[in-house]
Enzyme design. Structure first.
Site, mmCIF file in Angstrom:
data_model
loop_
_atom_site.group_PDB
_atom_site.id
_atom_site.type_symbol
_atom_site.label_atom_id
_atom_site.label_comp_id
_atom_site.label_asym_id
_atom_site.label_seq_id
_atom_site.Cartn_x
_atom_site.Cartn_y
_atom_site.Cartn_z
ATOM 1 N N ALA A 32 -4.291 7.701 -4.409
ATOM 2 C CA ALA A 32 -2.852 6.930 -4.761
ATOM 3 C C ALA A 32 -2.934 5.688 -4.459
ATOM 4 O O ALA A 32 -3.129 4.534 -4.029
ATOM 5 C CB ALA A 32 -2.293 7.235 -3.266
ATOM 6 N N THR B 271 0.901 -0.991 -0.101
ATOM 7 C CA THR B 271 -0.066 0.134 0.213
ATOM 8 C C THR B 271 0.637 1.285 -0.192
ATOM 9 O O THR B 271 2.069 0.925 -0.672
ATOM 10 C CB THR B 271 -1.458 0.374 0.598
ATOM 11 O OG1 THR B 271 -1.705 1.001 0.754
ATOM 12 C CG2 THR B 271 0.120 0.006 2.521
ATOM 13 N N ASN B 272 0.404 2.436 0.459
ATOM 14 C CA ASN B 272 1.340 3.768 0.333
ATOM 15 C C ASN B 272 0.463 4.424 1.454
ATOM 16 O O ASN B 272 0.018 4.431 3.010
ATOM 17 C CB ASN B 272 1.245 4.617 -1.242
ATOM 18 C CG ASN B 272 -0.434 5.078 -1.217
ATOM 19 O OD1 ASN B 272 -0.592 5.286 -0.809
ATOM 20 N ND2 ASN B 272 -0.916 3.975 -1.918
ATOM 21 N N ARG B 273 1.156 6.004 1.367
ATOM 22 C CA ARG B 273 1.014 6.516 2.751
ATOM 23 C C ARG B 273 -0.442 7.455 2.845
ATOM 24 O O ARG B 273 -0.722 8.354 3.399
ATOM 25 C CB ARG B 273 2.127 7.771 3.128
ATOM 26 C CG ARG B 273 3.519 6.811 3.652
ATOM 27 C CD ARG B 273 4.709 7.669 3.705
ATOM 28 N NE ARG B 273 4.644 8.554 4.382
ATOM 29 C CZ ARG B 273 4.537 9.967 4.187
ATOM 30 N NH1 ARG B 273 5.920 9.702 3.021
ATOM 31 N NH2 ARG B 273 5.009 10.890 4.672
#
Ligand code: PMT
Length: 219
Positions: free
Chosen positions: A88, A21-23
């Site tokens: 995102a 995943t991402n932030r």
């Protein structure tokens, strides 16, 4: 206007207990959803997993993976007047998802990743969307040049660029600083609360829609 907004991260599973995943916290996209709803627009929020409460008065489609977000956008985009892609989205996902938890073995584990659909990139070409199209650009260098390149390639009306390498803004912050890249000009929005910036973006999108419909053309 009917407005579709994507928000948050996507989660790309590796096995039943792990994912890539991402932030992204979803704060930027949810601020936009709330601001459009407050301005009287009909909002459909397609969101990856976040901890944020769903703003009142909006339609909500929860998703986990980029493929699920792609399906949801494909299902709903045709009836929208505007679409804003603040999510995102993972560009890649694991090529295979293990059915059982991957066990420790050896000193290295090599993951094979495959491309996810480019949802924004398909909006005009494959989904034939003719409404106001707004993409985001999360950049760490050459903000304006990279955003302008995205604007052209993805045939957007506006790219909202943010420098995600600057501390205190961008990912997982209540604040942001934006560069609005239009086909004919660029405008900077100085650092502010995401909720204030979102209200400004609502006005920009309303103006794009009014200009498109001819409401602002000289008689
Ligand atoms: O969620 P927050 O914590 O509030 O953080 C906000 C944010 C930094 C996530 C947000 O402001 C932002 O920049 N969102 C876009 C993040 C991104 O993935 O940018 P990108 O430059 O990689 O992608 C360009 C555009 O294509 C984006 O509109 C993205 O939604 C879209 N995209 C990207 C990949 C993909 N497979 N499909 C897409 O639709």
């Amino acid at each position: 206007m009917k407005v579709l907004i994507t928000a948050g991260p996507t989660r790309e599973p590796l096995d039943p207990v792990r994912y890539l995943t991402n932030r992204s916290s979803g704060k930027m996209g949810y601020a936009l959803a709330a601001a459009f709803a407050d301005a009287g627009h009909h909002v459909l929020l397609v969101s990856g997993p976040t901890d944020i409460d769903i703003p009142p008065g909006i339609d909500f489609v929860p998703v986990e993976t980029a493929s699920e977000m792609h399906d949801a956008v494909r299902r709903h985009l045709f009836r929208m007047d505007a679409a804003i892609f603040a999510a995102a989205v993972a560009d890649y996902r694991p090529a295979t998802v293990a059915g059982e938890k991957i066990k420790k073995s050896g000193e290295e584990l090599v993951l094979k990743l495959v491309r996810n659909p480019d949802i924004l990139g398909e909006a005009r070409d494959k989904m034939n969307f003719e409404g106001i199209l707004v993409g985001f650009a999360a950049e760490t260098e050459n903000l304006e040049a990279n955003a302008r390149d995205k604007l052209k390639r993805k045939r957007c009306d506006l790219i909202v660029a943010n420098d995600v390498s600057k501390p205190g803004i961008g990912f997982d912050s209540d604040r942001n600083e934006l560069l609005l890249v239009f086909p004919e000009h660029t405008a900077a929005l100085p650092e502010d609360e995401k909720h204030h910036l979102a209200r400004h973006l609502v006005k920009e999108v309303e103006l794009l829609a009014a200009t498109r419909s001819g409401a602002f053309q000289a008689p």
